[in-house]
Structure formats: structure tokens, C-alpha cells
Design a protein around this motif. Structure first.
Motif, PDB file in Angstrom:
ATOM      1  N   HIS A   1      -8.842  12.043  -0.846  1.00  0.00           N
ATOM      2  CA  HIS A   1      -9.055  10.754  -0.197  1.00  0.00           C
ATOM      3  C   HIS A   1      -8.020  10.385   0.864  1.00  0.00           C
ATOM      4  CE1 HIS A   1     -12.352   9.979  -2.921  1.00  0.00           C
ATOM      5  NE2 HIS A   1     -11.585  10.399  -3.911  1.00  0.00           N
ATOM      6  N   VAL A   2      -6.936  11.151   0.959  1.00  0.00           N
ATOM      7  CA  VAL A   2      -5.921  10.875   1.977  1.00  0.00           C
ATOM      8  C   VAL A   2      -5.727  12.099   2.880  1.00  0.00           C
ATOM      9  CG1 VAL A   2      -3.509  10.251   2.407  1.00  0.00           C
ATOM     10  CG2 VAL A   2      -4.740   9.202   0.495  1.00  0.00           C
ATOM     11  N   GLU A   3      -5.372  13.234   2.264  1.00  0.00           N
ATOM     12  CA  GLU A   3      -5.063  14.440   3.040  1.00  0.00           C
ATOM     13  C   GLU A   3      -6.279  15.002   3.771  1.00  0.00           C
ATOM     14  OE1 GLU A   3      -2.003  15.823   3.464  1.00  0.00           O
ATOM     15  OE2 GLU A   3      -1.104  14.237   2.255  1.00  0.00           O
ATOM     16  N   ARG A   4      -7.397  15.149   3.055  1.00  0.00           N
ATOM     17  CA  ARG A   4      -8.594  15.743   3.671  1.00  0.00           C
ATOM     18  C   ARG A   4      -9.062  14.929   4.878  1.00  0.00           C
ATOM     19  NH1 ARG A   4     -13.446  16.740  -0.272  1.00  0.00           N
ATOM     20  NH2 ARG A   4     -12.696  18.863  -0.558  1.00  0.00           N
ATOM     21  N   PRO A   5      -9.209  13.595   4.758  1.00  0.00           N
ATOM     22  CA  PRO A   5      -9.619  12.821   5.945  1.00  0.00           C
ATOM     23  C   PRO A   5      -8.610  12.919   7.098  1.00  0.00           C
ATOM     24  CG  PRO A   5      -9.958  11.522   3.960  1.00  0.00           C
ATOM     25  CD  PRO A   5      -9.203  12.748   3.551  1.00  0.00           C
ATOM     26  N   ALA A   6      -7.328  12.964   6.783  1.00  0.00           N
ATOM     27  CA  ALA A   6      -6.312  13.067   7.831  1.00  0.00           C
ATOM     28  C   ALA A   6      -6.427  14.405   8.566  1.00  0.00           C
ATOM     29  CB  ALA A   6      -4.918  12.910   7.231  1.00  0.00           C
ATOM     30  N   VAL A   7      -6.693  15.476   7.827  1.00  0.00           N
ATOM     31  CA  VAL A   7      -6.841  16.793   8.444  1.00  0.00           C
ATOM     32  C   VAL A   7      -8.091  16.829   9.312  1.00  0.00           C
ATOM     33  CG1 VAL A   7      -7.321  19.227   7.945  1.00  0.00           C
ATOM     34  CG2 VAL A   7      -5.513  18.051   6.722  1.00  0.00           C
TER      35      VAL A   7
ATOM     36  N   PHE B   1      -5.134  25.022   3.467  1.00  0.00           N
ATOM     37  CA  PHE B   1      -4.248  24.762   2.335  1.00  0.00           C
ATOM     38  C   PHE B   1      -4.801  23.641   1.463  1.00  0.00           C
ATOM     39  CE2 PHE B   1      -0.959  22.090   0.496  1.00  0.00           C
ATOM     40  CZ  PHE B   1      -0.347  22.989  -0.372  1.00  0.00           C
ATOM     41  N   VAL B   2      -5.201  22.533   2.081  1.00  0.00           N
ATOM     42  CA  VAL B   2      -5.710  21.375   1.335  1.00  0.00           C
ATOM     43  C   VAL B   2      -6.961  21.754   0.546  1.00  0.00           C
ATOM     44  CG1 VAL B   2      -6.772  19.086   1.580  1.00  0.00           C
ATOM     45  CG2 VAL B   2      -4.671  19.622   2.819  1.00  0.00           C
ATOM     46  N   GLU B   3      -7.892  22.439   1.192  1.00  0.00           N
ATOM     47  CA  GLU B   3      -9.134  22.827   0.506  1.00  0.00           C
ATOM     48  C   GLU B   3      -8.851  23.815  -0.626  1.00  0.00           C
ATOM     49  OE1 GLU B   3     -11.960  21.278   0.827  1.00  0.00           O
ATOM     50  OE2 GLU B   3     -11.209  20.082   2.495  1.00  0.00           O
TER      51      GLU B   3
END
Length: 158
Positions: free
Chosen positions: A23-29, A57-59
Motif C-alpha cells: 500500500h505504500v512501496e508498490r504505488p510509489a514505485v 525487489f518490492v514484488e
């Protein structure tokens, strides 16, 4: 995949990390990739390459955490019949009989082990030697530096 033992606190930490990633990292990427694409030529766009690498990395971490949490066996040591025995999740204070050094460890699952925070894996030599023992017992541990003896000073279940 077999069950992955984890403490209640460890499970909650991983859930929080997964939520933050989704909810934070994925949308920012995704936003960073869109901004980099808007700059034009992708073949020489360092921002685009960095954003895609971060997305990978996030995924990957999201996938790893999904797998761990879906196979987690949450163990709360306060709910176990222990009769004072050291079990998974127990916090143990031990003393090195040779040096007199005292240390406190919590025995946790492999995924949450972190020696900097005195959390040792249940599969580590020290934890394997401690499991099933009681306060006052002396255990022998095979360490890289040789055999070590520890006295169990206290056992807590948190």
C-alpha cells in the motif's frame, strides 16, 4: 511447503511489512516508473532502470511474505503447557560458565531470527541445546570455537 513456525510478534511484524509494501512501496514505485517513462527514451533512462529494479525487489519481497504468512504456524509460548521447559518462543537468560558472560536470547523461527536483537533461530546450535531444558540446567553447545557450557539462569514466556 511445510509449516513455518513463527512467534505472534514476528507474524504481526511481517504482516505490517507486507501491508506497507503493498500500500505504500508498490504505488510509489509505479508512480516513479510512470514519471520516468514520461521523460522519453527508456534505453538511456537511469531513473526508469532504477524504478524497475526497485519494482522487482518490492514484488519479490511481497511474494516471499505472502508465501511465509500463508504457511505460518503462529506459536504463542504463553499458551503452551511447558512445565518450565524451554520451548519455541521462550526468552532465556544463559551464562557462559567459562567467561561468566550473560546473554538473553529469544528462540524464534528462521524467518525472524536476528542476532542483533538477540533472537536466535530454533535451528541454531544454541537453541537446539536449550530446547526441552529447565532453569538451572547446564547445556553443552558445539560452537566454531569449540565446546561451550552454559547455565540456564531464567526462562520467560512472553
Amino acid at each position: 511447503m511445510s509449516a513455518i513456525p513463527i512467534t505472534v510478534a514476528g507474524f504481526e511484524r511481517l504482516q505490517e511489512e507486507l501491508h506497507r509494501l503493498k500500500h505504500v512501496e508498490r504505488p510509489a514505485v509505479i508512480e516513479a516508473i510512470a514519471e520516468a517513462r514520461a521523460q522519453g527514451d527508456l534505453s538511456e533512462n537511469a531513473e526508469y532502470d532504477a524504478a524497475r529494479e526497485r519494482q522487482g525487489f518490492v514484488e519479490g519481497r511481497i511474494s516471499e511474505l505472502d508465501g511465509v504468512l500463508s504457511n505460518a504456524q503462529v506459536i504463542n509460548p504463553t499458551e503452551l503447557e511447558t512445565d518450565g521447559r524451554i520451548v519455541f518462543g521462550a526468552t532465556v537468560e544463559i551464562e557462559d560458565l567459562e567467561s561468566g558472560d550473560k546473554v538473553v536470547y529469544q528462540i524464534v523461527g528462521d524467518i525472524e531470527a536476528d542476532i542483533r536483537h538477540n533472537k536466535i533461530s530454533v535451528s541454531s546450535p544454541v537453541a537446539r541445546a536449550l530446547i526441552g531444558k529447565h532453569e538451572g540446567d547446564v547445556v553443552e553447545v558445539s560452537a566454531p570455537s569449540g565446546q561451550r557450557e552454559y547455565e540456564i539462569l531464567s526462562v520467560r514466556y512472553e
